[in-house]
Design a protein around this motif. Structure first.
Motif, PDB file in Angstrom:
ATOM      1  N   THR A 107     -23.449  47.290  19.377  1.00 17.17           N
ATOM      2  CA  THR A 107     -22.464  48.281  18.917  1.00 17.17           C
ATOM      3  C   THR A 107     -22.529  48.517  17.409  1.00 17.17           C
ATOM      4  O   THR A 107     -21.807  49.366  16.895  1.00 17.17           O
ATOM      5  CB  THR A 107     -21.034  47.827  19.270  1.00 17.17           C
ATOM      6  OG1 THR A 107     -20.671  46.677  18.481  1.00 17.17           O
ATOM      7  CG2 THR A 107     -20.904  47.492  20.747  1.00 17.17           C
ATOM      8  N   ILE A 108     -23.378  47.773  16.709  1.00 22.35           N
ATOM      9  CA  ILE A 108     -23.461  47.919  15.256  1.00 22.35           C
ATOM     10  C   ILE A 108     -24.549  48.935  14.914  1.00 22.35           C
ATOM     11  O   ILE A 108     -25.700  48.772  15.310  1.00 22.35           O
ATOM     12  CB  ILE A 108     -23.763  46.566  14.580  1.00 22.35           C
ATOM     13  CG1 ILE A 108     -22.640  45.572  14.866  1.00 22.35           C
ATOM     14  CG2 ILE A 108     -23.933  46.740  13.078  1.00 22.35           C
ATOM     15  CD1 ILE A 108     -22.868  44.195  14.294  1.00 22.35           C
ATOM     16  N   PRO A 109     -24.209  49.996  14.175  1.00 22.14           N
ATOM     17  CA  PRO A 109     -25.209  51.013  13.849  1.00 22.14           C
ATOM     18  C   PRO A 109     -26.177  50.552  12.761  1.00 22.14           C
ATOM     19  O   PRO A 109     -26.027  49.471  12.182  1.00 22.14           O
ATOM     20  CB  PRO A 109     -24.350  52.181  13.350  1.00 22.14           C
ATOM     21  CG  PRO A 109     -23.118  51.538  12.811  1.00 22.14           C
ATOM     22  CD  PRO A 109     -22.876  50.327  13.664  1.00 22.14           C
ATOM     23  N   ASN A 110     -27.161  51.395  12.512  1.00 19.38           N
ATOM     24  CA  ASN A 110     -28.134  51.116  11.459  1.00 19.38           C
ATOM     25  C   ASN A 110     -27.472  51.202  10.083  1.00 19.38           C
ATOM     26  O   ASN A 110     -26.455  51.873   9.909  1.00 19.38           O
ATOM     27  CB  ASN A 110     -29.287  52.124  11.546  1.00 19.38           C
ATOM     28  CG  ASN A 110     -30.559  51.616  10.901  1.00 19.38           C
ATOM     29  OD1 ASN A 110     -30.573  50.584  10.242  1.00 19.38           O
ATOM     30  ND2 ASN A 110     -31.652  52.343  11.109  1.00 19.38           N
ATOM     31  N   VAL A 111     -28.077  50.531   9.110  1.00 20.33           N
ATOM     32  CA  VAL A 111     -27.596  50.596   7.732  1.00 20.33           C
ATOM     33  C   VAL A 111     -28.319  51.729   7.014  1.00 20.33           C
ATOM     34  O   VAL A 111     -29.547  51.788   7.029  1.00 20.33           O
ATOM     35  CB  VAL A 111     -27.851  49.262   7.001  1.00 20.33           C
ATOM     36  CG1 VAL A 111     -27.424  49.361   5.542  1.00 20.33           C
ATOM     37  CG2 VAL A 111     -27.097  48.125   7.687  1.00 20.33           C
ATOM     38  N   PRO A 112     -27.599  52.680   6.405  1.00 21.44           N
ATOM     39  CA  PRO A 112     -28.251  53.823   5.763  1.00 21.44           C
ATOM     40  C   PRO A 112     -28.975  53.438   4.478  1.00 21.44           C
ATOM     41  O   PRO A 112     -28.617  52.471   3.800  1.00 21.44           O
ATOM     42  CB  PRO A 112     -27.093  54.774   5.475  1.00 21.44           C
ATOM     43  CG  PRO A 112     -25.891  53.904   5.408  1.00 21.44           C
ATOM     44  CD  PRO A 112     -26.135  52.773   6.351  1.00 21.44           C
ATOM     45  N   TYR A 113     -29.995  54.208   4.151  1.00 23.52           N
ATOM     46  CA  TYR A 113     -30.709  54.034   2.887  1.00 23.52           C
ATOM     47  C   TYR A 113     -29.792  54.410   1.713  1.00 23.52           C
ATOM     48  O   TYR A 113     -28.803  55.139   1.875  1.00 23.52           O
ATOM     49  CB  TYR A 113     -31.957  54.910   2.848  1.00 23.52           C
ATOM     50  CG  TYR A 113     -33.103  54.410   3.703  1.00 23.52           C
ATOM     51  CD1 TYR A 113     -33.201  53.087   4.098  1.00 23.52           C
ATOM     52  CD2 TYR A 113     -34.104  55.281   4.107  1.00 23.52           C
ATOM     53  CE1 TYR A 113     -34.252  52.634   4.864  1.00 23.52           C
ATOM     54  CE2 TYR A 113     -35.177  54.841   4.882  1.00 23.52           C
ATOM     55  CZ  TYR A 113     -35.249  53.514   5.255  1.00 23.52           C
ATOM     56  OH  TYR A 113     -36.302  53.076   6.009  1.00 23.52           O
ATOM     57  N   ASP A 114     -30.168  53.955   0.529  1.00 21.91           N
ATOM     58  CA  ASP A 114     -29.348  54.198  -0.659  1.00 21.91           C
ATOM     59  C   ASP A 114     -29.161  55.686  -0.955  1.00 21.91           C
ATOM     60  O   ASP A 114     -28.118  56.102  -1.454  1.00 21.91           O
ATOM     61  CB  ASP A 114     -29.968  53.518  -1.884  1.00 21.91           C
ATOM     62  CG  ASP A 114     -29.873  52.000  -1.821  1.00 21.91           C
ATOM     63  OD1 ASP A 114     -29.041  51.492  -1.039  1.00 21.91           O
ATOM     64  OD2 ASP A 114     -30.633  51.322  -2.533  1.00 21.91           O
ATOM     65  N   GLU A 115     -30.184  56.509  -0.645  1.00 20.55           N
ATOM     66  CA  GLU A 115     -30.100  57.934  -0.997  1.00 20.55           C
ATOM     67  C   GLU A 115     -29.261  58.751  -0.031  1.00 20.55           C
ATOM     68  O   GLU A 115     -29.062  59.959  -0.236  1.00 20.55           O
ATOM     69  CB  GLU A 115     -31.496  58.552  -1.117  1.00 20.55           C
ATOM     70  CG  GLU A 115     -32.340  58.485   0.132  1.00 20.55           C
ATOM     71  CD  GLU A 115     -33.267  57.269   0.169  1.00 20.55           C
ATOM     72  OE1 GLU A 115     -34.409  57.428   0.628  1.00 20.55           O
ATOM     73  OE2 GLU A 115     -32.842  56.179  -0.260  1.00 20.55           O
ATOM     74  N   VAL A 116     -28.776  58.124   1.034  1.00 23.67           N
ATOM     75  CA  VAL A 116     -27.892  58.831   1.970  1.00 23.67           C
ATOM     76  C   VAL A 116     -26.565  59.127   1.265  1.00 23.67           C
ATOM     77  O   VAL A 116     -25.930  58.218   0.721  1.00 23.67           O
ATOM     78  CB  VAL A 116     -27.640  57.993   3.237  1.00 23.67           C
ATOM     79  CG1 VAL A 116     -26.572  58.632   4.111  1.00 23.67           C
ATOM     80  CG2 VAL A 116     -28.946  57.834   4.018  1.00 23.67           C
ATOM     81  N   PRO A 117     -26.112  60.385   1.255  1.00 19.68           N
ATOM     82  CA  PRO A 117     -24.873  60.726   0.544  1.00 19.68           C
ATOM     83  C   PRO A 117     -23.648  60.101   1.196  1.00 19.68           C
ATOM     84  O   PRO A 117     -23.616  59.890   2.411  1.00 19.68           O
ATOM     85  CB  PRO A 117     -24.816  62.261   0.654  1.00 19.68           C
ATOM     86  CG  PRO A 117     -26.177  62.696   1.073  1.00 19.68           C
ATOM     87  CD  PRO A 117     -26.769  61.559   1.840  1.00 19.68           C
ATOM     88  N   GLU A 118     -22.660  59.812   0.375  1.00 21.81           N
ATOM     89  CA  GLU A 118     -21.358  59.397   0.898  1.00 21.81           C
ATOM     90  C   GLU A 118     -20.713  60.598   1.572  1.00 21.81           C
ATOM     91  O   GLU A 118     -20.902  61.743   1.162  1.00 21.81           O
ATOM     92  CB  GLU A 118     -20.455  58.914  -0.238  1.00 21.81           C
ATOM     93  CG  GLU A 118     -20.945  57.659  -0.936  1.00 21.81           C
ATOM     94  CD  GLU A 118     -20.554  56.397  -0.199  1.00 21.81           C
ATOM     95  OE1 GLU A 118     -19.880  56.504   0.842  1.00 21.81           O
ATOM     96  OE2 GLU A 118     -20.932  55.310  -0.665  1.00 21.81           O
ATOM     97  N   GLY A 119     -19.930  60.355   2.619  1.00 21.39           N
ATOM     98  CA  GLY A 119     -19.229  61.452   3.261  1.00 21.39           C
ATOM     99  C   GLY A 119     -18.810  61.099   4.667  1.00 21.39           C
ATOM    100  O   GLY A 119     -19.298  60.135   5.257  1.00 21.39           O
ATOM    101  N   VAL A 120     -17.895  61.927   5.206  1.00 22.59           N
ATOM    102  CA  VAL A 120     -17.344  61.646   6.527  1.00 22.59           C
ATOM    103  C   VAL A 120     -17.776  62.653   7.582  1.00 22.59           C
ATOM    104  O   VAL A 120     -17.655  62.402   8.776  1.00 22.59           O
ATOM    105  CB  VAL A 120     -15.803  61.600   6.488  1.00 22.59           C
ATOM    106  CG1 VAL A 120     -15.325  60.470   5.592  1.00 22.59           C
ATOM    107  CG2 VAL A 120     -15.228  62.928   6.017  1.00 22.59           C
TER     108      VAL A 120
END
Length: 424
Positions: A107-120
């Motif tokens: 149930t735990i998703p992948n961890v995004p790379y640093d360049e992935v923008p913050e947002g909902v």
């Protein structure tokens, strides 16, 4: 899938990354994971000690019998029997903890790379590029569902009769346009070095867990209950699972596969003008690109895939834009994802036609997809995929953006595939 080792050694980094992806229960869930692992390990330790004690006592029984110490030997046998009963309970407890741990890790998703923008959500995605030609349409321009009826290309009502909403029937030039696009996309993929495969369109649960559609997207998948099989939502699932439980040689990488399949998505709760016509279907055609690569080369592979998809849109003469998705709008399995959208002039809105993702080691960890490097060490692969392309919204944009008083113009790149230059 996040490995337990990663969670244990880099807990704060993982939590920060998952919160960026708006996995709000990150701390609580990871705490449960660590607690379950602690329980599993402690139970294993007790079980190991008990097994060692059983072996020690069992070895002593023969000696006691030889020495004539029958009562002591019988007492030792009873002790072994009692420990074995305890071990059965410990084994069941450990197996349950391991199963609960595995289910929680899923149930735990992948961890995004640093360049992935913050947002909902979609409003926080970043437009990184725009291209294509602006379209000037007649004043009486029609949306694609009316064009489809006018030129007898697609019968949505007939699809409802045969199956239900979201299952259109393509007719005449509409059917030929579908086939033309499929062949065009496959030829372009082969020209770029992709090996075409034709996989099944139903998969078992292990395949769904391997690429991460299960358990995350189970509610969106069609399930054949009797056989416990799933209709695929994308060719990513069967093609990537070709490499499940496989150890590749580094010299084989990168592996580049393409596949045309029908795709099936329940899209529960979809309704309204945004899903009218071809905007959102339950069954649709798609050509998918799948790559298996080394960690050192996967980012270059990702860029090559982005360039390939952009090249298709340029050849189709469609206005497009490329978005880097924010953490909150990115899929469960992606480490980084770019969406391609084409502009529908008649609808005055952007339509998503491709997502191109790098999953890092997330899928490979679930799949046990590995390679042997130059030092003979076993490493996890990186997996990537992208639509190249999904047909429904491409067809919608082609019909709407190319309508003229004489009929619907076919882009030059497609004419050799359709056999006609105009739909009329």
């Amino acid at each position: 899938m996040l490995t337990l080792k990663m969670i244990t050694e880099q807990t704060e980094w993982v939590i920060a990354g998952l919160e960026k992806k708006h996995f709000q229960n990150a701390k609580e869930t990871i705490g449960q994971v660590l607690e379950l692992d602690k329980k599993r390990r402690s139970t294993q330790n007790v079980l190991d000690k008990n097994l060692a004690e059983v072996n020690r006592i069992s070895k002593s029984i023969g000696g006691l019998m030889k020495e004539g110490k029958k009562d002591e030997a019988e007492a030792a046998k009873r002790q072994v029997s009692e420990i074995k009963e305890t071990n059965k309970a410990l084994q069941a407890e450990m197996d349950q903890a391991a199963a609960d741990l595995q289910n929680l890790l899923y149930t735990i998703p992948n961890v995004p790379y640093d360049e992935v923008p913050e947002g909902v959500g979609a409003e926080d995605n970043v437009v990184v590029k725009m291209g294509g030609m602006e379209t000037e349409l007649p004043k009486d321009a029609l949306p694609h569902w009316e064009l489809a009826k006018k030129y007898n290309l697609i019968d949505f009502d007939l699809g409802v009769k045969i199956t239900g909403a979201g299952f259109p029937v393509y007719i005449g030039q509409g059917a030929r346009l579908q086939r033309a696009l499929i062949n065009f996309f496959l030829d372009e993929a082969r020209a770029s070095g992709y090996l075409e495969v034709m996989p099944p369109t139903v998969v078992n649960a292990a395949s769904g867990y391997g690429t991460g559609q299960l358990p995350d997207k189970e509610g969106q998948m069609y399930h054949c209950n009797l056989d416990d099989l799933y209709l695929i939502p994308t060719a990513e699932v069967p093609v990537t699972n070709i490499y499940r439980d496989v150890i590749l040689d580094e010299k084989q990488l990168p592996i580049k596969n393409c596949a045309y399949t029908e795709c099936f998505r329940r899209e529960a709760g979809s309704y309204g003008k945004d899903v009218r016509g071809l905007n959102r279907l339950h069954e649709f055609s798609k050509v998918e690109l799948v790559r298996i690569d080394t960690p050192e080369h996967s980012r270059a592979s990702h860029q090559e895939m982005l360039d390939h998809v952009e090249g298709l849109l340029v050849k189709l003469e469609l206005p497009y834009r490329i978005l880097r998705l924010c953490g909150g709008d990115m899929s469960f399995t992606s480490a980084i994802c770019y969406d391609f959208e084409v502009y529908s002039e008649a609808q005055k809105r952007w339509l998503e036609v491709s997502s191109v993702s790098n999953f890092d080691t997330y899928q490979a960890n679930r799949l046990k997809c590995r390679y042997r490097d130059a030092n003979k060490k076993i490493q996890l692969c990186h997996t990537l995929n992208g639509s190249a392309l999904a047909l429904p919204r491409i067809v919608a944009a082609l019909l709407e953006n190319n309508q003229t008083p004489e009929g619907i113009r076919i882009p030059k790149a497609l004419v050799p595939y359709t056999g006609f230059e105009l739909i009329n």
